[in-house]
Design an enzyme around this catalytic site. Structure first.
Site, PDB file in Angstrom:
ATOM      1  N   LYS A  54      39.788  38.297  38.224  1.00  0.00           N
ATOM      2  CA  LYS A  54      39.816  37.727  36.871  1.00  0.00           C
ATOM      3  C   LYS A  54      41.230  37.283  36.520  1.00  0.00           C
ATOM      4  O   LYS A  54      41.448  36.178  36.004  1.00  0.00           O
ATOM      5  CB  LYS A  54      39.337  38.762  35.839  1.00  0.00           C
ATOM      6  CG  LYS A  54      37.841  38.953  35.815  1.00  0.00           C
ATOM      7  CD  LYS A  54      37.440  40.184  35.006  1.00  0.00           C
ATOM      8  CE  LYS A  54      35.953  40.468  35.169  1.00  0.00           C
ATOM      9  NZ  LYS A  54      35.537  41.790  34.716  1.00  0.00           N
ATOM     10  N   GLN A  98      36.854  46.553  31.112  1.00  0.00           N
ATOM     11  CA  GLN A  98      36.029  46.627  32.324  1.00  0.00           C
ATOM     12  C   GLN A  98      35.117  47.861  32.276  1.00  0.00           C
ATOM     13  O   GLN A  98      35.570  48.971  31.988  1.00  0.00           O
ATOM     14  CB  GLN A  98      36.941  46.679  33.563  1.00  0.00           C
ATOM     15  CG  GLN A  98      36.221  46.644  34.887  1.00  0.00           C
ATOM     16  CD  GLN A  98      35.545  45.304  35.191  1.00  0.00           C
ATOM     17  OE1 GLN A  98      35.954  44.262  34.723  1.00  0.00           O
ATOM     18  NE2 GLN A  98      34.485  45.361  35.976  1.00  0.00           N
ATOM     19  N   ASP A 121      33.108  39.121  26.442  1.00  0.00           N
ATOM     20  CA  ASP A 121      31.947  39.615  27.195  1.00  0.00           C
ATOM     21  C   ASP A 121      30.646  39.421  26.408  1.00  0.00           C
ATOM     22  O   ASP A 121      29.556  39.496  26.983  1.00  0.00           O
ATOM     23  CB  ASP A 121      32.094  41.133  27.438  1.00  0.00           C
ATOM     24  CG  ASP A 121      32.569  41.470  28.837  1.00  0.00           C
ATOM     25  OD1 ASP A 121      32.244  40.720  29.775  1.00  0.00           O
ATOM     26  OD2 ASP A 121      33.256  42.496  28.978  1.00  0.00           O
TER      27      ASP A 121
HETATM   28  N1  GUN Z   1      31.512  45.473  34.977  1.00  0.00           N
HETATM   29  C1  GUN Z   1      30.655  44.769  35.762  1.00  0.00           C
HETATM   30  N2  GUN Z   1      30.375  43.574  35.205  1.00  0.00           N
HETATM   31  C2  GUN Z   1      31.062  43.518  34.043  1.00  0.00           C
HETATM   32  C3  GUN Z   1      31.185  42.524  33.033  1.00  0.00           C
HETATM   33  O1  GUN Z   1      30.589  41.444  33.068  1.00  0.00           O
HETATM   34  N3  GUN Z   1      32.000  42.848  31.996  1.00  0.00           N
HETATM   35  C4  GUN Z   1      32.658  44.035  31.922  1.00  0.00           C
HETATM   36  N4  GUN Z   1      33.419  44.265  30.851  1.00  0.00           N
HETATM   37  N5  GUN Z   1      32.557  44.970  32.840  1.00  0.00           N
HETATM   38  C5  GUN Z   1      31.775  44.709  33.901  1.00  0.00           C
END
Ligand code: GUN
Length: 296
Positions: A54, A98, A121
């Site tokens: 990311k 996350q 998100d």
């Molecule tokens: N962990 C796995 N996929 C995601 C996601 O799309 N967003 C977040 N914040 N954590 C994750």
């Protein structure tokens, strides 16, 4: 006839290029640089890989990336305090915490502490409610990426039968809202659904997000259907660690009209949509026109 393979990797590259172009315009015309803060608590190896990826892609499209790596023993109060700080920081337009968080933290409480306008998100309860009532919201990245691929491949989705296998808050439920918004007839099925194969066979659009490796077989797929495989499962095959989806690709691709592969399908679209959401949040925060084609 073999299915068309929907190339998520190429599509994601196109989305990132669109984001990068818009970011450059924000810089040139408004002196504005979108900023994305990613918070990682602990050292889960898969989460570390995602967060690194990311951060790299955020910088590549010209945005600022702020990474906050916290020790696994960090208290919930300390995490909430960091979120308040990021909410108040005008350089930060998007915040992602996350998941999963360590067991001593309440994920709902933490997610709902994020300013909904910065919730890239789309997990905050306000955004969930806005999406559910058809109002402007931040849309969860994986369903948004899946919707973009469906629209690109099929054009109008109006009137199609969509079956989503999986009822998670992150994928299944928001995917259902998005497809309803595009006038599909939507069924949410899951691992306990009776006659699941029969339900799947009715789908013009079949979205697999159940988290079970290769569960959906070719004879569950209606001939010509469009199959979106959201699964990312690691299995041992021929003595090797292999990545597979929730769909048995070999048998399903012989029946479907189009299908996303794993890897290289939905996965790359998720981060591309995170960048798109960060751009959207930045534009909204400054009262500027939103990018076309990058939101639901
Ligand atoms: N962990 C796995 N996929 C995601 C996601 O799309 N967003 C977040 N914040 N954590 C994750």
């Amino acid at each position: 006839m073999a299915a068309t393979i929907i190339d998520g990797k190429a599509f994601a590259a196109k989305v990132r290029a669109q984001v990068a172009e818009h970011v450059q315009r924000l810089k040139d015309e408004h002196g504005l640089v979108p900023g994305l803060a990613v918070v990682l608590v602990g050292e889960d190896p898969a989460s570390q890989v995602y967060v690194r990826s990311k951060g790299k892609q955020t910088v590549e499209v010209g945005m600022n990336s702020y990474e906050h790596k916290l020790d696994v023993a960090t208290t919930e109060a300390a995490l909430l305090s960091l979120i308040q700080q990021l909410n108040a920081d005008p350089k930060v337009h998007g915040i992602l915490v996350q998941l999963p968080l360590p067991p001593h933290m309440n994920s709902d409480l933490v997610i709902n502490a994020i300013d909904p306008a910065k919730d890239v998100d789309g997990f905050h309860i306000s955004n969930v409610g806005l999406l559910g009532t058809g109002q402007k919201s931040m849309v969860p990245c994986t369903p948004l990426g899946s919707l973009m691929m469906l629209r690109d491949h099929l054009g109008s989705l109006s009137g199609l039968n969509a079956v989503i296998v999986g009822r998670s808050n992150i994928v299944g439920k928001p995917m259902a809202q998005l497809l309803l918004g595009d006038s599909c007839t939507v069924t949410i099925a899951h691992s306990r659904t009776k006659d699941l194969a029969e339900v799947c066979r009715r789908a013009d659009i079949l979205v697999a997000a159940v988290g079970r490796p290769e569960m959906i077989q070719g004879d569950w797929v209606k001939p010509g259907a469009t199959v979106i495989d959201v699964g990312i499962n690691r299995i041992a095959r021929d003595g090797k660690n292999t990545l597979v989806g929730d769909v048995d690709f070999a048998s399903a691709s012989a029946v479907a009209g189009a299908i996303t592969p794993v890897p290289g399908g939905v996965g790359p679209m998720t981060i591309a949509c995170l960048l798109a959401n960060t751009l959207t949040a930045t534009c909204r925060a400054h009262g500027l026109a939103e990018p076309q084609g990058l939101t639901a």
